[in-house]
Enzyme design. Structure first.
Site, PDB file in Angstrom:
ATOM      1  N   ARG A 241      -1.154  -9.055  13.209  1.00  0.00           N
ATOM      2  CA  ARG A 241      -1.660  -7.924  12.408  1.00  0.00           C
ATOM      3  C   ARG A 241      -2.533  -8.422  11.257  1.00  0.00           C
ATOM      4  O   ARG A 241      -3.526  -7.795  10.911  1.00  0.00           O
ATOM      5  CB  ARG A 241      -0.496  -7.083  11.876  1.00  0.00           C
ATOM      6  CG  ARG A 241       0.188  -6.281  12.981  1.00  0.00           C
ATOM      7  CD  ARG A 241       1.496  -5.672  12.516  1.00  0.00           C
ATOM      8  NE  ARG A 241       1.303  -4.703  11.467  1.00  0.00           N
ATOM      9  CZ  ARG A 241       2.195  -4.447  10.501  1.00  0.00           C
ATOM     10  NH1 ARG A 241       3.325  -5.096  10.461  1.00  0.00           N
ATOM     11  NH2 ARG A 241       1.946  -3.526   9.610  1.00  0.00           N
TER      12      ARG A 241
ATOM     13  N   ARG B 272      11.638  -2.226  11.702  1.00  0.00           N
ATOM     14  CA  ARG B 272      10.371  -1.793  12.295  1.00  0.00           C
ATOM     15  C   ARG B 272      10.049  -2.707  13.462  1.00  0.00           C
ATOM     16  O   ARG B 272      10.077  -3.920  13.337  1.00  0.00           O
ATOM     17  CB  ARG B 272       9.243  -1.857  11.257  1.00  0.00           C
ATOM     18  CG  ARG B 272       9.100  -0.574  10.491  1.00  0.00           C
ATOM     19  CD  ARG B 272       8.027  -0.647   9.457  1.00  0.00           C
ATOM     20  NE  ARG B 272       6.709  -1.015   9.967  1.00  0.00           N
ATOM     21  CZ  ARG B 272       5.576  -0.682   9.361  1.00  0.00           C
ATOM     22  NH1 ARG B 272       5.594   0.038   8.276  1.00  0.00           N
ATOM     23  NH2 ARG B 272       4.423  -1.085   9.845  1.00  0.00           N
TER      24      ARG B 272
ATOM     25  N   LYS C  34       0.821  -1.221   0.000  1.00  0.00           N
ATOM     26  CA  LYS C  34       0.000   0.000   0.000  1.00  0.00           C
ATOM     27  C   LYS C  34       0.848   1.261   0.000  1.00  0.00           C
ATOM     28  O   LYS C  34       0.607   2.180  -0.767  1.00  0.00           O
ATOM     29  CB  LYS C  34      -0.890   0.073   1.251  1.00  0.00           C
ATOM     30  CG  LYS C  34      -1.976  -0.946   1.360  1.00  0.00           C
ATOM     31  CD  LYS C  34      -2.889  -0.625   2.542  1.00  0.00           C
ATOM     32  CE  LYS C  34      -2.191  -0.646   3.890  1.00  0.00           C
ATOM     33  NZ  LYS C  34      -1.683  -1.956   4.305  1.00  0.00           N
TER      34      LYS C  34
ATOM     35  N   ARG D 102      -9.913   1.808   8.927  1.00  0.00           N
ATOM     36  CA  ARG D 102      -9.569   0.402   9.127  1.00  0.00           C
ATOM     37  C   ARG D 102     -10.657  -0.345   9.886  1.00  0.00           C
ATOM     38  O   ARG D 102     -10.544  -1.556  10.077  1.00  0.00           O
ATOM     39  CB  ARG D 102      -8.275   0.300   9.935  1.00  0.00           C
ATOM     40  CG  ARG D 102      -7.009   0.107   9.110  1.00  0.00           C
ATOM     41  CD  ARG D 102      -5.811   0.188  10.043  1.00  0.00           C
ATOM     42  NE  ARG D 102      -4.670  -0.553   9.618  1.00  0.00           N
ATOM     43  CZ  ARG D 102      -3.559  -0.020   9.094  1.00  0.00           C
ATOM     44  NH1 ARG D 102      -3.487   1.257   8.868  1.00  0.00           N
ATOM     45  NH2 ARG D 102      -2.535  -0.778   8.789  1.00  0.00           N
TER      46      ARG D 102
ATOM     47  N   ARG E 163      11.135  -6.903   5.052  1.00  0.00           N
ATOM     48  CA  ARG E 163      11.133  -5.475   5.381  1.00  0.00           C
ATOM     49  C   ARG E 163      11.647  -5.254   6.807  1.00  0.00           C
ATOM     50  O   ARG E 163      12.357  -4.285   7.082  1.00  0.00           O
ATOM     51  CB  ARG E 163       9.705  -4.906   5.258  1.00  0.00           C
ATOM     52  CG  ARG E 163       9.633  -3.415   5.528  1.00  0.00           C
ATOM     53  CD  ARG E 163       8.258  -2.860   5.272  1.00  0.00           C
ATOM     54  NE  ARG E 163       7.305  -3.180   6.329  1.00  0.00           N
ATOM     55  CZ  ARG E 163       6.024  -2.847   6.295  1.00  0.00           C
ATOM     56  NH1 ARG E 163       5.542  -2.205   5.245  1.00  0.00           N
ATOM     57  NH2 ARG E 163       5.224  -3.145   7.288  1.00  0.00           N
TER      58      ARG E 163
END
Ligand code: AMP
Length: 185
Positions: free
Chosen positions: A142, A131, A13, A88, A125
């Site tokens: 998630r 992160r 996204k 969301r 990632r």
């Protein structure tokens, strides 16, 4: 042009939203980026959001909605925007409808991707960007939160006749091309 982009974590996204917003000359408004910027600046909002983000949970609406409302009131967002990561939940949809009042969303773009593919992407990632919400356990959580709370929005926007769905798997430029075609750009 008022656009929303949705999809499971890791569907691409953020990457596609940045490209699309640039091409359309509209601001890319990412709630995840806004939270991370607050965190980097050590604001009270950032500190509050961190607890939820690190656990792979959604930040409470009391924090999120006000942040989005503020951002939408900025001058650059009056003639259009690409919203990434909001709404969301069904409650956030109602909130956004109310914020937009007389104007409305033109299109909702869903970037679809299957779970195993996005988990692999997110683990990659995690090692690149460090992160703190990208460990495998948190990633799977998630994904579950997305399926339970956010996936129902797809049907809702489909019912409004504004949904466009594109596969997020594949090379970045190919996905961008598919999105452009699907949106008639
Ligand atoms: P993202 O970069 O879009 O994946 O967002 C990272 C994290 O920020 C999410 O896992 C949530 O903890 C939080 N977040 C982003 N957008 C929202 C939202 N609309 N509502 C609640 N939490 C959000």
């Amino acid at each position: 042009m008022r656009l929303l982009i949705m999809g499971p974590p890791g569907a691409g996204k953020g990457t596609q939203a940045a490209i699309l917003a640039e091409r359309l000359g509209i601001p890319h408004i990412s709630t995840g980026d806004l939270f991370r910027a607050n965190l980097a600046n050590n604001t009270a909002l950032g500190q509050e959001a961190k607890k939820f983000m690190d656990a792979g949970e959604y930040v409470p609406d009391s924090v999120t909605n006000d942040m989005v409302r503020d951002r939408l009131e900025s001058d650059d967002a009056t003639s259009g925007f690409l919203m990434d990561g909001y709404p969301r939940t069904l409650a956030q949809v109602a909130e956004l409808d109310e914020m937009l009042a007389d104007s409305s969303i033109d299109r909702v773009l869903v970037l679809s991707a299957d779970t195993d593919a996005v988990v692999a992407r997110l683990l990659h990632r995690a090692s690149e960007q460090q992160r703190s919400d990208d460990s495998e356990e948190i990633i799977r959580h998630r994904m579950n939160v997305y399926s339970e709370q956010t996936a129902p929005l797809i049907e809702l926007y489909a019912g409004r006749g504004i949904l466009v769905e594109v596969s997020g798997l594949g090379a970045v430029n190919e996905v961008t091309e598919d999105i452009s075609n699907a949106l008639g750009l």
